[in-house]
Write an enzyme that holds these catalytic residues in place. Structure first.
Site, PDB file in Angstrom:
ATOM      1  N   THR A  35       0.855  -1.189   0.000  1.00  0.00           N
ATOM      2  CA  THR A  35       0.000   0.000   0.000  1.00  0.00           C
ATOM      3  C   THR A  35       0.889   1.236   0.000  1.00  0.00           C
ATOM      4  O   THR A  35       1.767   1.365   0.859  1.00  0.00           O
ATOM      5  CB  THR A  35      -0.908   0.044   1.244  1.00  0.00           C
ATOM      6  OG1 THR A  35      -0.110   0.026   2.430  1.00  0.00           O
ATOM      7  CG2 THR A  35      -1.899  -1.094   1.251  1.00  0.00           C
ATOM      8  N   ASN A  37       1.444   4.751   1.014  1.00  0.00           N
ATOM      9  CA  ASN A  37       0.872   5.651   2.030  1.00  0.00           C
ATOM     10  C   ASN A  37       1.085   7.101   1.608  1.00  0.00           C
ATOM     11  O   ASN A  37       2.139   7.446   1.101  1.00  0.00           O
ATOM     12  CB  ASN A  37       1.547   5.399   3.376  1.00  0.00           C
ATOM     13  CG  ASN A  37       1.242   4.028   3.947  1.00  0.00           C
ATOM     14  OD1 ASN A  37       1.349   3.016   3.244  1.00  0.00           O
ATOM     15  ND2 ASN A  37       0.862   3.983   5.197  1.00  0.00           N
ATOM     16  N   GLU A 130      -3.886   4.700   2.847  1.00  0.00           N
ATOM     17  CA  GLU A 130      -3.069   3.701   2.166  1.00  0.00           C
ATOM     18  C   GLU A 130      -3.759   3.276   0.881  1.00  0.00           C
ATOM     19  O   GLU A 130      -4.934   2.920   0.886  1.00  0.00           O
ATOM     20  CB  GLU A 130      -2.935   2.454   3.033  1.00  0.00           C
ATOM     21  CG  GLU A 130      -2.397   2.720   4.410  1.00  0.00           C
ATOM     22  CD  GLU A 130      -2.115   1.421   5.128  1.00  0.00           C
ATOM     23  OE1 GLU A 130      -1.685   0.453   4.466  1.00  0.00           O
ATOM     24  OE2 GLU A 130      -2.356   1.373   6.331  1.00  0.00           O
TER      25      GLU A 130
HETATM   26  P1  ADP Z   1       5.007   0.965   3.635  1.00  0.00           P
HETATM   27  O1  ADP Z   1       4.685   0.424   4.965  1.00  0.00           O
HETATM   28  O2  ADP Z   1       6.255   1.804   3.612  1.00  0.00           O
HETATM   29  O3  ADP Z   1       3.843   1.699   3.026  1.00  0.00           O
HETATM   30  P2  ADP Z   1       4.378  -1.348   2.029  1.00  0.00           P
HETATM   31  O4  ADP Z   1       4.881  -2.713   2.390  1.00  0.00           O
HETATM   32  O5  ADP Z   1       2.950  -1.032   2.254  1.00  0.00           O
HETATM   33  O6  ADP Z   1       5.331  -0.299   2.727  1.00  0.00           O
HETATM   34  O7  ADP Z   1       4.762  -1.168   0.513  1.00  0.00           O
HETATM   35  C1  ADP Z   1       4.346  -0.021  -0.139  1.00  0.00           C
HETATM   36  C2  ADP Z   1       5.314   0.496  -1.171  1.00  0.00           C
HETATM   37  O8  ADP Z   1       5.471  -0.487  -2.205  1.00  0.00           O
HETATM   38  C3  ADP Z   1       4.713   1.717  -1.810  1.00  0.00           C
HETATM   39  O9  ADP Z   1       5.116   2.920  -1.159  1.00  0.00           O
HETATM   40  C4  ADP Z   1       5.238   1.648  -3.224  1.00  0.00           C
HETATM   41  O10 ADP Z   1       6.463   2.344  -3.320  1.00  0.00           O
HETATM   42  C5  ADP Z   1       5.472   0.151  -3.473  1.00  0.00           C
HETATM   43  N1  ADP Z   1       4.466  -0.558  -4.298  1.00  0.00           N
HETATM   44  C6  ADP Z   1       4.790  -1.505  -5.204  1.00  0.00           C
HETATM   45  N2  ADP Z   1       3.692  -1.984  -5.816  1.00  0.00           N
HETATM   46  C7  ADP Z   1       2.630  -1.328  -5.298  1.00  0.00           C
HETATM   47  C8  ADP Z   1       1.206  -1.386  -5.559  1.00  0.00           C
HETATM   48  N3  ADP Z   1       0.681  -2.235  -6.474  1.00  0.00           N
HETATM   49  N4  ADP Z   1       0.396  -0.565  -4.843  1.00  0.00           N
HETATM   50  C9  ADP Z   1       0.915   0.278  -3.932  1.00  0.00           C
HETATM   51  N5  ADP Z   1       2.245   0.381  -3.653  1.00  0.00           N
HETATM   52  C10 ADP Z   1       3.101  -0.400  -4.323  1.00  0.00           C
HETATM   53  N1  RBF Z   2      -6.897  -2.727   8.284  1.00  0.00           N
HETATM   54  C1  RBF Z   2      -7.765  -3.066   9.276  1.00  0.00           C
HETATM   55  O1  RBF Z   2      -7.363  -3.143  10.425  1.00  0.00           O
HETATM   56  N2  RBF Z   2      -9.085  -3.315   9.020  1.00  0.00           N
HETATM   57  C2  RBF Z   2      -9.603  -3.263   7.765  1.00  0.00           C
HETATM   58  O2  RBF Z   2     -10.809  -3.482   7.580  1.00  0.00           O
HETATM   59  C3  RBF Z   2      -8.712  -2.927   6.675  1.00  0.00           C
HETATM   60  N3  RBF Z   2      -9.154  -2.876   5.401  1.00  0.00           N
HETATM   61  C4  RBF Z   2      -8.276  -2.569   4.385  1.00  0.00           C
HETATM   62  C5  RBF Z   2      -8.739  -2.552   3.071  1.00  0.00           C
HETATM   63  C6  RBF Z   2      -7.875  -2.254   2.032  1.00  0.00           C
HETATM   64  C7  RBF Z   2      -8.385  -2.249   0.625  1.00  0.00           C
HETATM   65  C8  RBF Z   2      -6.503  -1.954   2.301  1.00  0.00           C
HETATM   66  C9  RBF Z   2      -5.553  -1.636   1.182  1.00  0.00           C
HETATM   67  C10 RBF Z   2      -6.047  -1.980   3.607  1.00  0.00           C
HETATM   68  C11 RBF Z   2      -6.917  -2.284   4.663  1.00  0.00           C
HETATM   69  N4  RBF Z   2      -6.484  -2.320   5.987  1.00  0.00           N
HETATM   70  C12 RBF Z   2      -7.345  -2.653   6.995  1.00  0.00           C
HETATM   71  C13 RBF Z   2      -5.143  -1.831   6.332  1.00  0.00           C
HETATM   72  C14 RBF Z   2      -4.083  -2.891   6.479  1.00  0.00           C
HETATM   73  O3  RBF Z   2      -4.096  -3.359   7.785  1.00  0.00           O
HETATM   74  C15 RBF Z   2      -2.762  -2.171   6.137  1.00  0.00           C
HETATM   75  O4  RBF Z   2      -2.729  -1.904   4.766  1.00  0.00           O
HETATM   76  C16 RBF Z   2      -1.556  -2.914   6.548  1.00  0.00           C
HETATM   77  O5  RBF Z   2      -1.512  -3.029   7.936  1.00  0.00           O
HETATM   78  C17 RBF Z   2      -0.294  -2.221   6.069  1.00  0.00           C
HETATM   79  O6  RBF Z   2      -0.110  -0.969   6.651  1.00  0.00           O
HETATM   80 MG    MG Z   3       1.898   0.864   3.055  1.00  0.00          MG
END
Ligand code: ADP
Ligand code: RBF
Ligand code: MG
Length: 199
Positions: A35, A37, A130
């Site tokens: 995701t 952020n 996110e």
């Molecule tokens: P963080 O906790 O730093 O957000 P994540 O494990 O959620 O790390 O990974 C997110 C990062 O991965 C994003 O900031 C982006 O640079 C990269 N990324 C790669 N593919 C995707 C995707 N399909 N959707 C969102 N982010 C992506």
């Molecule tokens: N986190 C929750 O605790 N509850 C949720 O219902 C929840 N729904 C999510 C739905 C989507 C589409 C996404 C992308 C994330 C969601 N998350 C939710 C957040 C998830 O816990 C988070 O992306 C990870 O912890 C990484 O930061």
């Molecule tokens: Mg993230």
């Protein structure tokens, strides 16, 4: 009732923009769902400060990833500057030969699903935004600008008994988003110039 297919209803579309920042470091590693952020301060800029926590879908314009910043001056001490080429202006000499084709095809628009809220499953103490883009990227893109057009609400955020049930629901959200965005009245928003302007 038969009529033209319905599109987004107020308060949608909501528009939001911000740089991709580091998150909690769990999306990819723990859930297998990265995701991107963005800062929550974007909510006030976009006029969405009172937006309800939950899961939303829409379109995302992703800009180019900026180059890493130069090292601080103290680390550059003793570094020998490259010789200037006498018959070329400095800027041209520093320019790369040619843009590498397709290595960074952005700016481009992707379908997205996003969570705004507190991640109750992880009991976060800060609200976060996110965005999961429905595309497979070869590398991360921290620092790039994301522009979001949010078109609909899927569900509130839930707490879960297990990580697997959270992942299962996010997978369902992704399917819902993909199907909704395929519909014409939602698809047209993905073609708005706003999504890539200035990226
Ligand atoms: P963080 O906790 O730093 O957000 P994540 O494990 O959620 O790390 O990974 C997110 C990062 O991965 C994003 O900031 C982006 O640079 C990269 N990324 C790669 N593919 C995707 C995707 N399909 N959707 C969102 N982010 C992506
Ligand atoms: N986190 C929750 O605790 N509850 C949720 O219902 C929840 N729904 C999510 C739905 C989507 C589409 C996404 C992308 C994330 C969601 N998350 C939710 C957040 C998830 O816990 C988070 O992306 C990870 O912890 C990484 O930061
Ligand atoms: Mg993230």
């Amino acid at each position: 009732m038969v009529g033209p297919p319905a599109g987004p209803e107020p308060p949608f579309p909501l528009r939001l923009t911000g740089p991709v920042i580091a998150g909690f470091g769990r999306g990819s590693k723990e859930l297998g769902i990265p995701t991107a952020n963005i800062p929550v301060s974007g909510l006030s800029v976009g006029g969405c400060e009172d937006v309800e926590s939950g899961v939303y879908y829409g379109w995302a314009g992703l800009g180019r990833t900026p180059p890493p910043p130069p090292p601080p001056p103290e680390e550059r001490e003793g570094e020998i500057p490259p010789p200037a080429e006498p018959d070329k202006p400095a800027a041209a000499a520093a320019a790369p030969e040619e843009e590498e084709e397709d290595s960074d095809p952005r700016p481009a628009v992707y379908p997205m699903v996003m969570s705004i809220g507190w991640n109750p499953y992880y009991k976060n103490s800060v609200r976060s935004i996110e965005v999961h883009l429905l595309h497979s990227f070869p590398a991360t893109f921290y620092g790039a600008t994301l522009r979001l057009t949010i078109l609909g609400f899927i569900r509130p955020e839930y707490d879960y008994v297990s990580k697997d049930s959270l992942i299962e629901d996010i997978r369902t959200d992704i399917d819902v988003a993909r199907r909704c965005l395929e519909r014409e009245p939602y698809g047209v928003f993905g073609k708005e110039p706003w999504l890539v302007e200035g990226l």
